[in-house]
Design an enzyme around this catalytic site. Sequence first.
Site, PDB file in Angstrom:
ATOM      1  N   SER A 160       0.805  -1.225   0.000  1.00 27.81           N
ATOM      2  CA  SER A 160       0.000   0.000   0.000  1.00 27.81           C
ATOM      3  C   SER A 160       0.840   1.278   0.000  1.00 27.81           C
ATOM      4  O   SER A 160       0.351   2.338  -0.377  1.00 27.81           O
ATOM      5  CB  SER A 160      -0.937   0.013   1.215  1.00 27.81           C
ATOM      6  OG  SER A 160      -0.214   0.129   2.416  1.00 27.81           O
ATOM      7  N   LYS A 256       0.556   4.508   6.839  1.00 27.82           N
ATOM      8  CA  LYS A 256       0.090   5.244   5.657  1.00 27.82           C
ATOM      9  C   LYS A 256       0.678   6.655   5.711  1.00 27.82           C
ATOM     10  O   LYS A 256       1.333   7.038   6.676  1.00 27.82           O
ATOM     11  CB  LYS A 256      -1.441   5.342   5.627  1.00 27.82           C
ATOM     12  CG  LYS A 256      -2.199   4.043   5.786  1.00 27.82           C
ATOM     13  CD  LYS A 256      -2.122   3.145   4.580  1.00 27.82           C
ATOM     14  CE  LYS A 256      -2.929   1.859   4.791  1.00 27.82           C
ATOM     15  NZ  LYS A 256      -2.699   0.865   3.736  1.00 27.82           N
TER      16      LYS A 256
END
Length: 553
Positions: A160, A256
């Site tokens: 990701s 993230k």
Amino acid sequence: MNYFLTYTVYVLILSVLMGISTWKLFKKLGYSPLFAFIPFYNYFIILKETKHPKWWAILSYLPIVGPIMMSVFHLYLMKKFGKTLFKDQLLTVLLPFIYMATVNYGKDVELEDENELFLTDEEKNAKKKDSFLGSVTFAVVFATIIHVFVTQPFGIPTGSMERTLLVGDFLFVNKWSYGYRLPMRPLAIPFLQGTIFDSGEKGNPKDDPKSYVDGIKLPYERILQFNKPQKHDVVVFNYPQDSVHTAIDRKDPYVKRCVAVAGDTFEMRAGRLFVNGKPETILGDQEIQHAYTVNTGAQLDIPGLYNIYGFLPVREMQNDKGGFTYMFQGLTDKTAKEIKALPNVIDMEENIFPKDSATVSYKLNADKTAYTKSIDTTQSIFPINKPWNQDWYGPLKIPKKGDVVTINQETLPEYQWIISEYEHNSLENKNGKIFINGKETNQYTIKQDYYMMIGDNRDASLDARFFGFVPEENIVGKPMFTWMSIEGAFKDSGSSYQADGWRIRWDRMFKATNTGEANKTSYWWIAAMILILFFGWEYFMKLFGKKKTEDDI
């Protein structure tokens, strides 16, 4: 009840239990029985009498570390009174206050003479063994202190954040970056996050034993918070919608990029990110990727492309025309251009969801008579009542502490997790009316700041577009540097191809994570110094001790 008051109550309860179960033993040691009830000082006396470093007493009530040290101190005390058999040690660890009470109130308990002149060879060997086990225990305790209170290792198992963070990167996370979040489950197994092992249905953590005692808990508290997450920071946080673990600090850790902070407005337009109406700023070390579909007349050499580009998750399918279709999970603009130029590529198209089409996933629920279908909120776009998807999203305003928001049937899906889960209120939606803590209302005041966390590999990231806002209380810290990077360390379930074996990426090791620079400085010299100190300390101490002995002679 706040954190420190709750913590004090736990300490007092443990101190009372300690006093009740050992006061006679303290009297036999020559101290006032009341000293057995005094926190920290009771363990100070045990360490003094058993000839161990007295400063260890300060570790006795620390979260996670404390239970380990208490067990060690209890063993020291029991050994002082001759309880050295394996069954004695086992009972001391498993039932400390019960077993120590039986010794305390026993009539025949007496202090053991530890004069080394009268020790048998067997007793001397046992003492050496105890010394070794003590050294191992303290090494574990020291590592636990670092893990709990300073920095925590963290692995990257998914793509990701490609290509900023690679699958197989192992990071150290600075827990003090945004203030230190105090542990919320003080009784836990060191080094384990949420569960001990996969004991039930494979891949289902709900039936696995927890690594912590959920009943003994402390509220959220953060100390020395001089900074908050800023736009562009790479942040480690606990997954907000983890339904397995009620403890915030035991929820699954995610990493993230913080793309929008409290008060900002977040938006995706045709797969491109905008904050407050402006296109995002791309940092030097940040490579944005997008998903592409490639049709070819012949099979591509995917292993060869892996060797050129590294991580390249792709699904390969043979079509009815004799050619192949490839679904690339995430390609940079440069990589996409180069793959498009390959001789057997017929066409290539970026995958962009159509506007006003909601991403909604469903799951089957087993019933006594049949299966029922319901929305899978973890795989559906947030909030579920909006016609948004990964590529066309928002605009969505990020809640800020002190904001007064309107609560109605339209806005409730956006704020219900904040009200009921993150800020711990009772929430009811009955007959078209909304009740918070039993009172009907159409407004709510936000109690903490929230953030939007998005993966750099936008089309292969389960991020805030799915699980929504990340509360400030879920923030763990910033990754500091990559201490190890292994290609092939984790299998990618979303790809037909995998990395060919393991390979250490030496060029990524000991480089800072959060600088934003394309060419990061290597910190190999710091690693070398740490290793020299770690392995050379004992040698230098022995050398120094030997020299001192010779000088004394």
